[in-house]
Scaffold this motif. Structure first.
Motif, short mmCIF file in Angstrom:
data_model
loop_
_atom_site.label_atom_id
_atom_site.label_comp_id
_atom_site.label_asym_id
_atom_site.label_seq_id
_atom_site.Cartn_x
_atom_site.Cartn_y
_atom_site.Cartn_z
N ALA A 193 7.58 11.62 1.70
CA ALA A 193 8.14 11.76 0.36
C ALA A 193 7.11 12.31 -0.62
CB ALA A 193 8.67 10.41 -0.14
N ALA A 194 5.87 11.89 -0.45
CA ALA A 194 4.81 12.39 -1.32
C ALA A 194 4.64 13.90 -1.15
CB ALA A 194 3.51 11.66 -1.03
N ALA A 195 5.09 14.41 -0.01
CA ALA A 195 4.99 15.85 0.23
C ALA A 195 6.30 16.56 -0.08
CB ALA A 195 4.58 16.11 1.68
N ALA B 155 0.83 -1.21 0.00
CA ALA B 155 0.00 0.00 0.00
C ALA B 155 0.87 1.25 0.00
CB ALA B 155 -0.93 0.00 1.22
N ALA B 156 1.94 1.21 0.77
CA ALA B 156 2.81 2.38 0.85
C ALA B 156 3.40 2.72 -0.52
CB ALA B 156 3.94 2.13 1.85
N ARG B 157 3.72 1.69 -1.26
CA ARG B 157 4.32 1.92 -2.57
C ARG B 157 3.40 2.67 -3.52
NH1 ARG B 157 8.61 -1.89 -2.20
NH2 ARG B 157 7.60 -3.92 -2.05
N THR B 158 2.08 2.52 -3.31
CA THR B 158 1.14 3.15 -4.24
C THR B 158 0.99 4.64 -3.98
OG1 THR B 158 -0.83 2.88 -2.87
CG2 THR B 158 -0.16 1.00 -4.22
N VAL B 159 1.55 5.12 -2.87
CA VAL B 159 1.41 6.54 -2.56
C VAL B 159 2.39 7.37 -3.38
CG1 VAL B 159 1.55 8.32 -0.79
CG2 VAL B 159 0.69 6.04 -0.21
N ALA B 160 1.88 8.07 -4.36
CA ALA B 160 2.76 8.88 -5.20
C ALA B 160 2.61 10.38 -4.94
CB ALA B 160 2.52 8.58 -6.67
N ASP B 161 1.37 10.81 -4.74
CA ASP B 161 1.21 12.22 -4.40
C ASP B 161 0.17 12.40 -3.31
OD1 ASP B 161 -1.48 12.58 -5.75
OD2 ASP B 161 -0.23 11.84 -7.41
N LEU B 162 0.05 13.62 -2.84
CA LEU B 162 -0.77 13.89 -1.66
C LEU B 162 -2.24 13.52 -1.83
CD1 LEU B 162 0.71 17.28 -0.41
CD2 LEU B 162 1.20 14.96 0.31
N LEU C 254 8.72 15.23 8.21
CA LEU C 254 8.55 13.83 8.61
C LEU C 254 7.63 13.73 9.82
CD1 LEU C 254 9.44 11.06 7.78
CD2 LEU C 254 11.45 11.27 9.24
N LEU C 255 7.80 14.65 10.73
CA LEU C 255 6.92 14.66 11.90
C LEU C 255 5.47 14.85 11.48
CD1 LEU C 255 6.53 14.68 14.97
CD2 LEU C 255 6.91 17.15 14.93
N ARG C 256 5.25 15.76 10.56
CA ARG C 256 3.88 15.98 10.08
C ARG C 256 3.33 14.74 9.39
NH1 ARG C 256 1.87 21.25 9.17
NH2 ARG C 256 2.88 22.71 10.60
N GLU D 19 -4.16 18.13 3.59
CA GLU D 19 -3.71 19.39 2.98
C GLU D 19 -3.12 20.32 4.03
OE1 GLU D 19 -6.77 21.79 1.28
OE2 GLU D 19 -5.31 23.36 0.74
N ALA D 20 -3.80 20.40 5.17
CA ALA D 20 -3.31 21.30 6.23
C ALA D 20 -1.96 20.88 6.77
CB ALA D 20 -4.33 21.35 7.38
N LEU D 21 -1.75 19.57 6.84
CA LEU D 21 -0.51 19.11 7.44
C LEU D 21 0.67 19.03 6.47
CD1 LEU D 21 -1.59 16.28 9.93
CD2 LEU D 21 -0.57 18.50 10.47
N LEU D 22 0.36 18.66 5.24
CA LEU D 22 1.49 18.34 4.35
C LEU D 22 1.74 19.32 3.20
CD1 LEU D 22 1.27 14.44 4.17
CD2 LEU D 22 2.71 15.88 5.61
N THR D 23 0.87 20.31 3.05
CA THR D 23 1.13 21.23 1.94
C THR D 23 2.00 22.38 2.40
OG1 THR D 23 -1.11 20.70 1.24
CG2 THR D 23 0.03 22.43 0.03
N ARG D 24 2.90 22.78 1.55
CA ARG D 24 3.83 23.88 1.76
C ARG D 24 4.27 24.03 3.23
NH1 ARG D 24 -0.44 27.16 3.59
NH2 ARG D 24 -1.72 25.51 2.85
N HIS D 25 5.20 23.20 3.66
CA HIS D 25 5.82 23.35 4.97
C HIS D 25 7.27 22.92 4.85
CE1 HIS D 25 2.35 24.34 7.45
NE2 HIS D 25 1.66 23.53 6.67
#
Lengths: 215, 215, 215, 215
Positions: free
Chosen positions: D152-154, D92-99, D167-169, D209-215
């Motif tokens: 990584a997706a972020a 499942a983790a491998r399928t994560v490409a973008d947010l 990474l924490l986020r 979005e709140a956690l992983l976008t632009r940080h």
DNA sequence: TATGAATGAGAATTCATTCAT
DNA sequence: GATGAATGAATTCTCATTCAT
């Protein structure tokens, strides 16, 4: 904790029979024989309760279920082993005609390298018990026979009123044989552990003479 | 099939301690002792694998769980038994100063009515194994010590270059002791089975003299 | 296999009370408290079934039987722990008046060094179950209360027909709190494992805002 | 007191395989699979210590001894379950490409009716421990991998000096997933308990979005 | 109040044996 | 004749709890 011999087998040497199954007919006898051999060693060295039918089957290289097929049960297998051993010993007992032969007989059943034995585990197995009444009696019967035979070589007769003394002494000779066997089965006791037939014969001659001559 | 002794206990006589539990606080030592006694008999006569912790606890009249409480495990209990036996035998070995005493020592550890024993099961237990490495070594250690002690009574010295012969003969004497023990444990072999100390002393004197004098 | 924490105790630091028993009267309360503290930690970190009453008593330095004396049973002790935790959390829930306070509340129950906690094991214990019906209900009751309180801070009202959306979002906020707790209880996950209150507050602010503002 | 689920099984529905045993030769794989399924559910919902091998065997409809035959021990079975779960999650983790995909991934592992699950118990089981060192490490390894993948997706890169924040986020996002899982495992918390995939996707989108976008 | 001793129920595991192919 | 699968009866050990002091 199980004995370390469980995986390796007590005496993996001399598989006794490596030949391929001779035909369809005859395969049964061969399998039976393989099981009997393995069982005898296991029972002799590890004891009845500590021996697993799987140990035996693995040593023999055959399927476990065949033990029940050929011997009905673990106990049946034990009884078969005991019977075989008793036959051998009865035969050996018959060869005892006079005192000089006794040391040799003892030595041939107690000495030799542990791994190469075969007939050497006979006395040991004779001391093992499955707890079954019948095998218990077989054992006792043989012990009686054997000690009477030894006593007879020293002049003992069944109806001799004072013969008990001689019979007791014969049983002490028998004791030495068993004593040597159990001590040799317990590894690490030198020089007894690796004494050769020659090493033992001399002392045993002294012993037999001291116990069984003119009494 | 389980040994028939399972229900009756091998020798439930002489529980050694029939006194009522001394209050309750401080009863631990007594319970421990009861277990040790029962275990010793069971292990000696039935062997380690054939003995059930429940057998032992029932013989002792206490709850099974106490075995684990006081000895950690079945094997811990076995080790405790072995240790006790070894202590006794080391003590016995120390009393051997000259050849004349040897028959007496042997007799005191092999003769006597089975049921009344106590120290009589020592040799038998010594031959039993739990398969554990450590106990195996304890056993071998004692056997070595004891045979050296016997040999020493006959003049053997550790650094004697030709001493192996004498040591071997001493181990044969030891063999007799063990042989008598195992044969007496196998019931029904008369006259050895019910031979008294007097009956055995004479023959053993001959035997010791023949094996250990002037060699 | 038992958790390695069994011997050492999960968090042997801060025994909370090292003072000698204050008098005869009052010793009971102190013992009770010691047990409650130890139990709480053990239950929280090892779970109910994996925790032994002996573990707890040993951690507390008191006799095992006192658990039954003071709490009737292991389960009674668990219930007492749960009740204490619930009281604390109900109190915490009451302090939530507006959204800004939520991150702080979460952080105070999830962050901090594991060893020094005390209130930090509250959420973890709340997730543990003894399998008992009653404690199960206590747990659910608190969860409901707490999530309603969070939702209320975002404007939710019990009779709001479309309020479920908001309540669900509040429960997601609650989820984060529990998620952090369980992940931090599983050692070795950095940087979360050793994140400080400061580290967490920022992200949580974003999260709460995203979930609970204007929906 | 044992969990009430002991008799009924946590979720005996959908046995996954009701087909009759395919002959008998070669049925091993099927039996193994049945055990694995039952174990996974039991371990996930009741925890390792509270789960009995008999529970598992009964759920699977097979004999208890087969657990030891196929998995060596209860712990071996647990490890097998963990391995299976980890494989699924790595996949499942491998399928994560973008947010955008993250909410969907979370939802697919946390939502759905409890009874129909299968992959849904994966996260729960991942939180359970048998106390064994090795499984502990497997768990931690996966958690690390998974959170790095989310980060990584972020845009996170392993060598980024300020990457810890991201990474924490990501681990907070992971926390939500686990938090949802544990709260849903605790029955009766509505509306989360019976929220559908649709219900959850929206809020989770906001959260990611709140956690992983632009940080 | 506190404590060591004891108990009984239940857990995991091993093992001889039977069954179906 | 031979084999892998399956079973049920033990066996050891742990653990919560009770008892007596």
């Amino acid at each position: 904790m199980k004995a370390s011999s469980s995986q390796a087998g007590p005496v993996p040497l001399t598989p006794t029979d490596n030949s391929p199954p001779p035909s369809r007919r005859g395969a049964a006898a061969r399998t039976r024989g393989l099981l009997l051999d393995s069982a005898r060693r296991r029972f002799a060295y590890d004891g009845y309760a500590a021996t697993t039918v799987r140990d035996i089957a693995d040593d023999a290289g055959v399927n476990v279920a065949l033990i029940n097929r050929y011997f009905r049960s673990k106990e049946g297998l034990f009884e078969a082993c005991l019977k075989a051993v008793i036959d051998e010993l009865v035969h050996a007992a018959r060869t005892v005609a006079d005192l000089e032969q006794i040391p040799e007989i003892i030595v041939s059943h107690t000495a030799g390298v542990l791994a190469v034995d075969g007939p050497r585990d006979a006395l040991l197995l004779l001391l093992r018990s499955s707890g079954d009444e019948r095998t218990e009696q077989m054992r006792t019967g043989l012990l009686r026979t054997f000690s009477e035979r030894l006593a007879a070589a020293a002049g003992w007769r069944p109806d001799d009123p004072t013969g008990d003394q001689l019979l007791l002494r014969a049983q002490l000779v028998l004791s030495v044989a068993f004593g040597i066997t159990v001590l040799r089965a317990s590894p690490g006791l030198e020089p007894l552990g690796s004494a050769t037939e020659q090493d033992l014969t001399g002392p045993l001659r002294d012993l037999v003479e001291a116990l069984l001559t003119r009494h």
